[in-house]
Scaffold this motif. Structure first.
Motif, short mmCIF file in Angstrom:
data_model
loop_
_atom_site.label_atom_id
_atom_site.label_comp_id
_atom_site.label_asym_id
_atom_site.label_seq_id
_atom_site.Cartn_x
_atom_site.Cartn_y
_atom_site.Cartn_z
N GLU A 341 -8.30 0.54 1.41
CA GLU A 341 -8.38 1.42 0.24
C GLU A 341 -7.01 2.02 -0.07
O GLU A 341 -6.61 2.12 -1.24
CB GLU A 341 -9.41 2.53 0.47
CG GLU A 341 -9.61 3.46 -0.72
CD GLU A 341 -10.18 2.75 -1.95
OE1 GLU A 341 -9.97 3.25 -3.07
OE2 GLU A 341 -10.82 1.69 -1.80
N ASN A 342 -6.27 2.40 0.99
CA ASN A 342 -4.92 2.95 0.79
C ASN A 342 -3.99 1.89 0.21
O ASN A 342 -3.11 2.20 -0.61
CB ASN A 342 -4.36 3.47 2.11
CG ASN A 342 -5.09 4.71 2.60
OD1 ASN A 342 -6.11 5.08 2.04
ND2 ASN A 342 -4.56 5.35 3.62
N ILE A 343 -4.17 0.65 0.65
CA ILE A 343 -3.35 -0.45 0.12
C ILE A 343 -3.65 -0.66 -1.36
O ILE A 343 -2.73 -0.83 -2.19
CB ILE A 343 -3.60 -1.75 0.92
CG1 ILE A 343 -3.06 -1.59 2.35
CG2 ILE A 343 -2.94 -2.94 0.24
CD1 ILE A 343 -3.44 -2.72 3.29
N ILE A 344 -4.91 -0.64 -1.72
CA ILE A 344 -5.30 -0.79 -3.13
C ILE A 344 -4.66 0.32 -3.98
O ILE A 344 -4.12 0.07 -5.07
CB ILE A 344 -6.84 -0.77 -3.28
CG1 ILE A 344 -7.44 -2.04 -2.65
CG2 ILE A 344 -7.25 -0.65 -4.74
CD1 ILE A 344 -8.95 -2.02 -2.57
N MET A 345 -4.72 1.57 -3.47
CA MET A 345 -4.15 2.69 -4.22
C MET A 345 -2.65 2.51 -4.40
O MET A 345 -2.09 2.81 -5.47
CB MET A 345 -4.45 4.00 -3.49
CG MET A 345 -5.93 4.34 -3.40
SD MET A 345 -6.74 4.46 -5.00
CE MET A 345 -5.92 5.89 -5.67
N ALA A 346 -1.97 2.01 -3.36
CA ALA A 346 -0.52 1.79 -3.46
C ALA A 346 -0.20 0.72 -4.50
O ALA A 346 0.78 0.84 -5.26
CB ALA A 346 0.04 1.40 -2.09
N VAL A 347 -1.00 -0.35 -4.53
CA VAL A 347 -0.79 -1.42 -5.50
C VAL A 347 -0.97 -0.88 -6.92
O VAL A 347 -0.18 -1.19 -7.83
CB VAL A 347 -1.74 -2.60 -5.24
CG1 VAL A 347 -1.73 -3.59 -6.40
CG2 VAL A 347 -1.37 -3.31 -3.95
N VAL A 348 -2.00 -0.09 -7.14
CA VAL A 348 -2.24 0.49 -8.46
C VAL A 348 -1.08 1.38 -8.87
O VAL A 348 -0.61 1.36 -10.03
CB VAL A 348 -3.57 1.28 -8.47
CG1 VAL A 348 -3.74 2.06 -9.77
CG2 VAL A 348 -4.74 0.33 -8.27
N GLN A 349 -0.58 2.20 -7.93
CA GLN A 349 0.55 3.08 -8.24
C GLN A 349 1.80 2.27 -8.58
O GLN A 349 2.68 2.74 -9.31
CB GLN A 349 0.83 4.01 -7.05
CG GLN A 349 -0.23 5.10 -6.90
CD GLN A 349 0.01 5.96 -5.67
OE1 GLN A 349 0.70 5.54 -4.74
NE2 GLN A 349 -0.57 7.15 -5.65
N PHE A 391 1.23 -8.87 -3.18
CA PHE A 391 1.47 -7.55 -2.56
C PHE A 391 2.95 -7.27 -2.31
O PHE A 391 3.29 -6.31 -1.64
CB PHE A 391 0.70 -7.46 -1.23
CG PHE A 391 -0.79 -7.55 -1.38
CD1 PHE A 391 -1.53 -6.43 -1.74
CD2 PHE A 391 -1.45 -8.76 -1.20
CE1 PHE A 391 -2.91 -6.51 -1.88
CE2 PHE A 391 -2.83 -8.85 -1.34
CZ PHE A 391 -3.56 -7.73 -1.69
N ALA A 392 3.82 -8.12 -2.86
CA ALA A 392 5.25 -7.98 -2.58
C ALA A 392 5.79 -6.59 -2.91
O ALA A 392 6.63 -6.04 -2.20
CB ALA A 392 6.03 -9.05 -3.36
N ALA A 393 5.30 -6.00 -3.98
CA ALA A 393 5.83 -4.70 -4.43
C ALA A 393 5.60 -3.57 -3.43
O ALA A 393 6.35 -2.58 -3.41
CB ALA A 393 5.22 -4.34 -5.79
#
Length: 443
Positions: A341-349, A391-393
């Motif tokens: 979930e934290n990874i998803i949030m980071a990708v969205v940000q 997920f590179a970003a």
């Protein structure tokens, strides 16, 4: 003895100095074997001792047990023993709280897997988990202290609690009878006696005492079961001595035998509660004798069992061993899934689409799960994320996202607050009474 002296010296009953002197001279000369033989004849424990004592004190014999009943002797003695027993147990419980507090403070920041339904859940810390155990022990300390402070002497009440025999001795002088009750109560070290009782003090008292001790057993069983589970996971172990043998057949074994012993004793202690409850429930009118044999076993075993439990617990808690590397290994096996979930949030940000990212994570998680469950391989979700260009970003942030310390919430602060606000005030009550070097009880 005190009763006779009070009646003579303070309340005016006709008892001579010679009688009192004879009683005092022979106080330590009682022949217990003779009393046992006498009991075979009389089938009455108290009267057997009265008869033997009277033979030692022929001058004072006529006044022994004057106005009293067997429950004056037995029940008042039981109340004194219960009080003194609780005063023995409470410092041992405080010592367990002391050692567990030290453990909680030491590991307040150590992340560890939390478990619900015995399945890996959100992280907590080793110290926070110890505070779950501590909180239950604080409740036990409060319950046992309350029981001790609520104890009242049976006092001088006669055969059915009406004090009729003492009214006869004092020619109907109610003030003297009440004064006698008060004086004996104070000499026994109690602030108050029951105003109302039958031939015995209410067996609800025993039930409250045994209930508090049984509750201590439940607390202990829960904690020791947790420690046995953690020992199976090789995260925490009880003390294991250099020459200790874990198994007669399997030389490598390090069985949690102290915790197993505590669980065994706890189950017995918990079971004694039903005895005390049934005894209180089945007392007829002013009393019935089917409580006596039961209480002699139940009360004694409750205190002895609790004492053995606390002695063993002190030894366990003073020497608990934690294996942080094993704990970290277990976190590493589960954290990638928890961090999704934290990874998803980071990708969205970073500008990504949540639904697209969610699907990517779902597919990779299923693939990693198959590696773990079907092929028995390590969890490689992180490696799969790192290899996926989508997920590179966020790769520069990934180590921070996967830092276990970011998953423990306020656990460390909660430990500190709990110890400062709730544990320390209790331990302060036992200043100078904490046992420095607990020894393991051989059972």
């Amino acid at each position: 003895m005190k009763l006779i002296m009070i009646m003579r010296k303070k309340l005016g009953i006709d008892i001579t100095n010679a009688q009192i002197a004879q009683l005092e001279k022979n106080l330590d000369n009682l022949d217990l074997e003779a009393a046992a033989e006498e009991e075979k004849l009389t089938r009455h424990d108290v009267m057997a001792h009265v008869h033997v004592y009277a033979r030692l004190c022929p001058l004072a014999g006529p006044i022994i047990h004057l106005g009293a009943t067997s429950c004056y002797v037995g029940d008042n003695t039981d109340i004194i023993i219960i009080r003194d027993g609780l005063e023995i147990l409470l410092p041992k419980l405080a010592t367990c709280i002391h050692y567990l507090t030290n453990f909680a403070e030491k590991y307040r920041d150590q992340p560890t897997l939390g478990f619900t339904h015995l399945q890996p859940a959100q992280l907590t810390t080793v110290g926070k988990r110890a505070c779950l155990w501590l909180q239950d022990f604080l409740m036990d300390e409060k319950a046992l202290s309350r029981v001790k402070n609520d104890l009242r002497f049976r006092g001088v009440k006669g055969t059915t609690g009406t004090q009729a025999s003492f009214m006869a001795l004092f020619d109907g002088d109610e003030k003297k009878v009440k004064n006698l009750d008060k004086l004996v109560t104070e000499m026994a070290g109690f602030d108050s006696a029951f105003i109302i009782c039958g031939q015995t003090y209410s067996r609800k008292v025993d039930l409250e005492v045994v209930s508090a001790l049984a509750s201590l057993g439940a607390t202990t069983h829960k904690m020791c079961t947790d420690l046995r589970l953690l020992a199976n996971m090789k995260e925490i172990e009880e003390p294991f001595e250099k020459s200790q043998i874990g198994s007669s057949a399997m030389a490598y074994k390090r069985n949690p035998m102290r915790n197993e012993r505590c669980c065994a004793l706890s189950r017995h202690l918990i079971a004694l509660h039903s005895n005390a409850a049934n005894t209180a429930a089945t007392q007829w009118l002013e009393r019935t004798l089917d409580d006596s044999a039961n209480r002699r076993i139940t009360l004694a075993e409750s205190f002895l069992c609790s004492d053995a439990l606390l002695i063993t617990l002190m030894n366990i808690l003073e020497g608990l061993v934690v294996y942080p590397k094993v704990i970290e290994k277990h976190i590493a096996e589960e954290l990638p899934f928890m961090a999704t979930e934290n990874i998803i949030m980071a990708v969205v940000q970073a500008g990504g689409d949540r639904q697209v990212c969610h699907e990517k994570i779902r597919v990779l998680s299923q693939e990693a799960g198959a590696q773990v469950k079907i092929l028995g391989k390590p969890n490689d979700l992180v490696e799969r994320i790192k290899k996926d260009e989508y997920f590179a970003a966020i790769l520069p942030q990934l180590d921070k996202i996967l830092d276990p310390s970011t998953f423990i919430g306020r656990a460390p602060s909660q430990v500190s607050e709990f110890i400062a606000e709730e544990v320390r005030p209790v331990l302060n009550k036992y200043a100078g009474k904490i046992i420095d070097k607990p020894v393991v009880l051989k059972i």
